[in-house]
Design a protein around this motif. Structure first.
Motif, mmCIF file in Angstrom:
data_model
loop_
_atom_site.group_PDB
_atom_site.id
_atom_site.type_symbol
_atom_site.label_atom_id
_atom_site.label_comp_id
_atom_site.label_asym_id
_atom_site.label_seq_id
_atom_site.Cartn_x
_atom_site.Cartn_y
_atom_site.Cartn_z
ATOM 1 N N ALA A 1 -7.637 -2.595 -2.125
ATOM 2 C CA ALA A 1 -6.836 -3.340 -1.152
ATOM 3 C C ALA A 1 -5.347 -3.161 -1.427
ATOM 4 O O ALA A 1 -4.538 -2.972 -0.505
ATOM 5 C CB ALA A 1 -7.214 -4.821 -1.189
ATOM 6 N N LEU B 1 -7.220 -11.924 2.040
ATOM 7 C CA LEU B 1 -8.202 -11.345 1.130
ATOM 8 C C LEU B 1 -9.274 -12.391 0.858
ATOM 9 O O LEU B 1 -8.964 -13.496 0.388
ATOM 10 C CB LEU B 1 -7.525 -10.919 -0.169
ATOM 11 N N VAL C 1 -10.447 -7.238 2.833
ATOM 12 C CA VAL C 1 -9.039 -7.376 3.160
ATOM 13 C C VAL C 1 -8.894 -7.235 4.669
ATOM 14 O O VAL C 1 -9.470 -6.338 5.287
ATOM 15 C CB VAL C 1 -8.186 -6.321 2.421
#
Length: 209
Positions: A158, A179, A190
């Motif tokens: 991410a 997230l 994400v």
């Protein structure tokens, strides 16, 4: 006056020499001197023209250098703010950024760009109250395209995804990032909400105006 005397001879000889000098000047030296003067004047004029042309050439060379810089800036702007939504190109760029971050093709769960919305006077147009006849996207200075991206992976993936999105050739404004997930074992999802932009093409300097 006795023409046969020495004095008369000297006077007549001197007069003859003077006449010869005057005649020589008028017939030979005078035209040559005039031609020399004209030649010098022509050389001076040519030197002045060369100086003027040299300055003009320098100015044109500077303009040519500026023209190359202007074209380069125009090309950069076309990449940052393309003249069309170019959704296939946007998909390719975003998916490429996700793969660069470590996500596989099946890890990308959402990738949905909206239609471009014209921006007038710095504010997005409310498309629910403004009809297409009232707002022409082709004449707007800027249009905004909202993009939503979701991917499942690790926390590091991410983080790398955000870094890769920032390095896209196309301008991408990240508005929000969320997230979800509890640990590396179950993975993280994400969700990224952002915007890209569409702008009229920059006219090449050769045809502008």
């Amino acid at each position: 006056m006795n023409l046969r005397s020495a004095t008369a001879t000297q006077v007549l000889g001197s007069a003859a020499l003077v006449l010869l000098l005057v005649a020589g000047w008028l017939l030979l030296l005078g035209p040559v001197t005039g031609q020399i003067g004209e030649s010098r004047e022509a050389v001076t004029d040519a030197q002045d023209r060369n100086v003027t042309l040299g300055r003009q050439l320098s100015a044109l060379q500077e303009q040519a250098a500026d023209l190359s810089d202007t074209r380069a800036v125009a090309e950069d702007l076309d990449r940052l703010f393309p003249p069309t939504a170019d959704q296939p190109g946007l998909f390719t760029a975003v998916v490429g950024a996700a793969r660069q971050a470590g996500y596989g093709p099946d890890d990308i769960t959402t990738l949905s760009p909206s239609a471009p919305v014209p921006v007038l006077d710095g504010l997005p147009v409310d498309t629910t109250t403004v009809t297409e006849q009232q707002v022409d996207p082709a004449t707007a200075d800027l249009a905004v395209q909202v993009v939503t991206l979701s991917a499942e992976g690790t926390f590091d993936e991410a983080r790398r995804l955000l870094r890769a999105i920032e390095q896209l050739d196309r301008a991408f404004l990240v508005r929000s990032v969320s997230l979800t997930g509890t640990s590396e074992d179950t993975g993280f999802t994400v969700t990224l909400s952002g915007a890209t932009f569409v702008a009229p093409p920059v006219l090449p300097p050769a045809t502008a105006g």
